[in-house]
Design a protein around this motif. Structure first.
Motif, PDB file in Angstrom:
ATOM      1  N   THR A  42      -6.428   0.441  15.944  1.00 24.36           N
ATOM      2  CA  THR A  42      -7.736   0.715  15.325  1.00 24.36           C
ATOM      3  C   THR A  42      -7.582   1.688  14.167  1.00 24.36           C
ATOM      4  N   TRP A  43      -6.762   2.719  14.370  1.00 24.20           N
ATOM      5  CA  TRP A  43      -6.519   3.697  13.300  1.00 24.20           C
ATOM      6  C   TRP A  43      -5.826   3.044  12.114  1.00 24.20           C
ATOM      7  N   LEU A  44      -4.857   2.174  12.376  1.00 20.81           N
ATOM      8  CA  LEU A  44      -4.166   1.470  11.302  1.00 20.81           C
ATOM      9  C   LEU A  44      -5.144   0.652  10.466  1.00 20.81           C
ATOM     10  N   ARG A  45      -6.060  -0.035  11.135  1.00 21.23           N
ATOM     11  CA  ARG A  45      -7.031  -0.860  10.408  1.00 21.23           C
ATOM     12  C   ARG A  45      -7.955   0.015   9.568  1.00 21.23           C
ATOM     13  N   THR A  46      -8.283   1.190  10.077  1.00 23.19           N
ATOM     14  CA  THR A  46      -9.129   2.115   9.317  1.00 23.19           C
ATOM     15  C   THR A  46      -8.405   2.576   8.061  1.00 23.19           C
ATOM     16  N   GLU A  47      -7.122   2.909   8.181  1.00 23.34           N
ATOM     17  CA  GLU A  47      -6.339   3.333   7.024  1.00 23.34           C
ATOM     18  C   GLU A  47      -6.197   2.200   6.020  1.00 23.34           C
ATOM     19  N   ALA A  48      -5.991   0.984   6.498  1.00 27.64           N
ATOM     20  CA  ALA A  48      -5.871  -0.173   5.604  1.00 27.64           C
ATOM     21  C   ALA A  48      -7.192  -0.421   4.871  1.00 27.64           C
ATOM     22  N   ALA A  49      -8.312  -0.268   5.590  1.00 24.38           N
ATOM     23  CA  ALA A  49      -9.625  -0.450   4.961  1.00 24.38           C
ATOM     24  C   ALA A  49      -9.871   0.627   3.904  1.00 24.38           C
ATOM     25  N   HIS A  50      -9.405   1.845   4.184  1.00 27.77           N
ATOM     26  CA  HIS A  50      -9.539   2.940   3.216  1.00 27.77           C
ATOM     27  C   HIS A  50      -8.795   2.602   1.927  1.00 27.77           C
ATOM     28  N   ASP A  51      -7.574   2.076   2.054  1.00 31.29           N
ATOM     29  CA  ASP A  51      -6.798   1.715   0.872  1.00 31.29           C
ATOM     30  C   ASP A  51      -7.450   0.558   0.119  1.00 31.29           C
ATOM     31  N   ALA A  52      -7.975  -0.407   0.879  1.00 29.90           N
ATOM     32  CA  ALA A  52      -8.643  -1.535   0.227  1.00 29.90           C
ATOM     33  C   ALA A  52      -9.841  -1.059  -0.583  1.00 29.90           C
ATOM     34  N   ALA A  53     -10.531  -0.044  -0.071  1.00 28.79           N
ATOM     35  CA  ALA A  53     -11.689   0.503  -0.786  1.00 28.79           C
ATOM     36  C   ALA A  53     -11.268   1.167  -2.092  1.00 28.79           C
ATOM     37  N   LEU A  54     -10.056   1.745  -2.108  1.00 26.34           N
ATOM     38  CA  LEU A  54      -9.566   2.379  -3.338  1.00 26.34           C
ATOM     39  C   LEU A  54      -9.438   1.355  -4.471  1.00 26.34           C
ATOM     40  N   LEU A  55      -9.077   0.129  -4.121  1.00 29.60           N
ATOM     41  CA  LEU A  55      -8.925  -0.909  -5.137  1.00 29.60           C
ATOM     42  C   LEU A  55     -10.260  -1.256  -5.790  1.00 29.60           C
ATOM     43  N   LYS A  56     -11.352  -1.077  -5.047  1.00 25.28           N
ATOM     44  CA  LYS A  56     -12.670  -1.473  -5.538  1.00 25.28           C
ATOM     45  C   LYS A  56     -13.465  -0.306  -6.118  1.00 25.28           C
ATOM     46  N   ARG A  57     -12.942   0.912  -5.943  1.00 19.51           N
ATOM     47  CA  ARG A  57     -13.689   2.089  -6.373  1.00 19.51           C
ATOM     48  C   ARG A  57     -13.459   2.336  -7.854  1.00 19.51           C
ATOM     49  N   PRO A 100       0.787  -1.238   0.000  1.00 21.37           N
ATOM     50  CA  PRO A 100       0.000   0.000   0.000  1.00 21.37           C
ATOM     51  C   PRO A 100       0.821   1.292   0.000  1.00 21.37           C
ATOM     52  N   HIS A 101       2.138   1.199  -0.071  1.00 19.42           N
ATOM     53  CA  HIS A 101       2.996   2.371   0.053  1.00 19.42           C
ATOM     54  C   HIS A 101       2.535   3.548  -0.820  1.00 19.42           C
ATOM     55  N   LEU A 102       2.166   3.243  -2.059  1.00 13.67           N
ATOM     56  CA  LEU A 102       1.862   4.298  -3.033  1.00 13.67           C
ATOM     57  C   LEU A 102       0.367   4.445  -3.302  1.00 13.67           C
ATOM     58  N   SER A 103      -0.470   3.988  -2.394  1.00  7.91           N
ATOM     59  CA  SER A 103      -1.916   4.021  -2.639  1.00  7.91           C
ATOM     60  C   SER A 103      -2.421   5.431  -2.924  1.00  7.91           C
ATOM     61  N   GLU A 104      -1.955   6.409  -2.155  1.00  5.11           N
ATOM     62  CA  GLU A 104      -2.430   7.776  -2.370  1.00  5.11           C
ATOM     63  C   GLU A 104      -1.766   8.423  -3.591  1.00  5.11           C
ATOM     64  N   HIS A 105      -0.513   8.080  -3.865  1.00  6.29           N
ATOM     65  CA  HIS A 105       0.142   8.584  -5.077  1.00  6.29           C
ATOM     66  C   HIS A 105      -0.645   8.168  -6.312  1.00  6.29           C
ATOM     67  N   LEU A 106      -1.071   6.905  -6.327  1.00  3.42           N
ATOM     68  CA  LEU A 106      -1.809   6.380  -7.475  1.00  3.42           C
ATOM     69  C   LEU A 106      -3.218   6.953  -7.543  1.00  3.42           C
ATOM     70  N   HIS A 107      -3.855   7.056  -6.401  1.00  4.61           N
ATOM     71  CA  HIS A 107      -5.221   7.576  -6.366  1.00  4.61           C
ATOM     72  C   HIS A 107      -5.267   9.033  -6.821  1.00  4.61           C
ATOM     73  N   GLU A 108      -4.249   9.793  -6.467  1.00  2.00           N
ATOM     74  CA  GLU A 108      -4.200  11.208  -6.849  1.00  2.00           C
ATOM     75  C   GLU A 108      -3.659  11.417  -8.256  1.00  2.00           C
ATOM     76  N   GLY A 109      -3.158  10.342  -8.895  1.00  2.00           N
ATOM     77  CA  GLY A 109      -2.653  10.457 -10.253  1.00  2.00           C
ATOM     78  C   GLY A 109      -1.241  10.978 -10.366  1.00  2.00           C
ATOM     79  N   VAL A 110      -0.523  11.096  -9.247  1.00  2.00           N
ATOM     80  CA  VAL A 110       0.871  11.545  -9.289  1.00  2.00           C
ATOM     81  C   VAL A 110       1.728  10.509 -10.011  1.00  2.00           C
ATOM     82  N   LEU A 111       1.403   9.239  -9.797  1.00  2.00           N
ATOM     83  CA  LEU A 111       2.028   8.126 -10.482  1.00  2.00           C
ATOM     84  C   LEU A 111       0.938   7.236 -11.066  1.00  2.00           C
ATOM     85  N   VAL A 112       1.282   6.459 -12.091  1.00  4.95           N
ATOM     86  CA  VAL A 112       0.335   5.522 -12.685  1.00  4.95           C
ATOM     87  C   VAL A 112       0.991   4.162 -12.803  1.00  4.95           C
ATOM     88  N   ALA A 113       0.185   3.127 -12.901  1.00 13.76           N
ATOM     89  CA  ALA A 113       0.660   1.758 -13.085  1.00 13.76           C
ATOM     90  C   ALA A 113       0.317   1.349 -14.517  1.00 13.76           C
TER      91      ALA A 113
END
Length: 320
Positions: free
Chosen positions: A294-309, A250-263
């Motif tokens: 608890t906060w870590l799990r919330t952040e991980a769930a947020h990233d997992a949601a990005l994969l499905k959005r 998940p290191h680059l989840s926000e980079h990819l979501h924001e379009g700074v980097l692409v795969a």
């Protein structure tokens, strides 16, 4: 020295000795206590003079505790632990929580998000220890670890936080180049490859080598290579369009979501090569550790949601 009088030993001397005895190194003790090596050496010498016996001896360039030193270390470690725990309880809900993970995950994923945790829990101070060594939580006073393991390693715990994926990433402009398109793995031969090389758990680690091992593409040499010892440097070069790097999830989840980097290779270029696992020191289990986990799990769930959005720029990279 008057043998009938018990010397009054300062806490600074005792803490310096405990750290040196635990690490069997004045250098490591100095780093832990944010003092110079000469300061630790002076503290140990003063303590030995007050006690009247040597506490360390050197054997083949290594440091060992004498019998007196070992006995004193056991007593001091137990006593200072009791003092520290009592001080934390007496000081109320505010406390420092020590957290460790790999250098790459700390710099690209954990640290950039800590503002969100601080806003939710201003009463908790965090100490982040980024290390690619296998840290002993009790020995190094760490409360929570986000530990990494490859697929061929025994998972450190049963509590997996998220999978670890690898895939090529680059700047959007590089991915859309007509002269050097990036659609399949063979296209990488036309591009400079940005590699991350480090030592992980005592073994050499190369990002592109791991990706090649997982994907097993035909031989790819690349148009050139640039190698870096810090993953943040690799990503900065990729953002500038210097070449193609191995992305990490998940290191680059926000980079990819924001379009700074692409795969650019999408799902075809993505491989699960390991996972990150949670470990909490038993004696550290409490309100602060629970809040952080608890906060870590919330952040991980947020990233997992990005994969499905569907609208997320990360989705095409991994959608199956």
């Amino acid at each position: 020295m008057d043998r009938q009088r018990t010397p009054r030993l300062s806490l600074d001397l005792l803490r310096g000795f405990r750290s040196a005895a635990r690490h069997l190194s004045f250098t490591h003790a100095a780093r832990e206590l944010f003092v110079t090596q000469s300061a630790i050496s002076h503290q140990i010498k003063t303590l030995e003079e007050q006690i009247g016996r040597p506490l360390f001896r050197r054997v083949n360039r290594a440091l060992e505790l004498t019998e007196t030193g070992a006995e004193l270390y056991r007593a001091i470690d137990e006593a200072l632990t009791l003092i520290d725990n009592a001080t934390q309880r007496a000081s109320g809900p505010w406390r420092t929580l020590s957290v460790t993970t790999t250098v790459a995950l700390a710099s690209t994923w954990l640290v950039p998000r800590l503002t969100r945790f601080a806003e939710l829990h201003p009463e908790i101070d965090l100490r982040v220890v980024a290390s690619n060594d296998s840290i002993d939580l009790k020995r190094d006073f760490i409360d929570v670890a986000i530990r990494f393991a490859t697929l061929d390693m025994e998972p450190p715990t049963a509590d997996k936080l998220f999978d670890y994926r690898q895939f090529p990433v680059c700047a959007p402009a590089l991915a859309s180049s007509r002269q050097r398109p990036l659609r399949v793995s063979a296209d990488l031969a036309r591009h400079v490859l940005l590699d991350f090389e480090t030592i992980l758990y005592g073994r050499p680690w190369y990002d592109w080598g791991r990706w090649f091992d997982a994907m097993k593409p035909q031989s790819i040499k690349g148009a050139g290579w640039l190698r870096f010892s810090h993953y943040a440097q690799v990503i900065e070069a990729a953002k500038k369009g210097t070449g193609v790097a191995v992305g990490k999830w998940p290191h680059l989840s926000e980079h990819l979501h924001e379009g700074v980097l692409v795969a650019p290779l999408g799902a075809a270029g993505s491989a699960v090569v390991g996972g990150f696992y949670l470990e909490v020191l038993e004696s550290a289990r409490g309100v602060a550790a629970e809040a952080f986990v608890t906060w870590l799990r919330t952040e991980a769930a947020h990233d997992a949601a990005l994969l499905k959005r569907p609208a997320a720029k990360t989705s095409p990279a991994f959608r199956r």
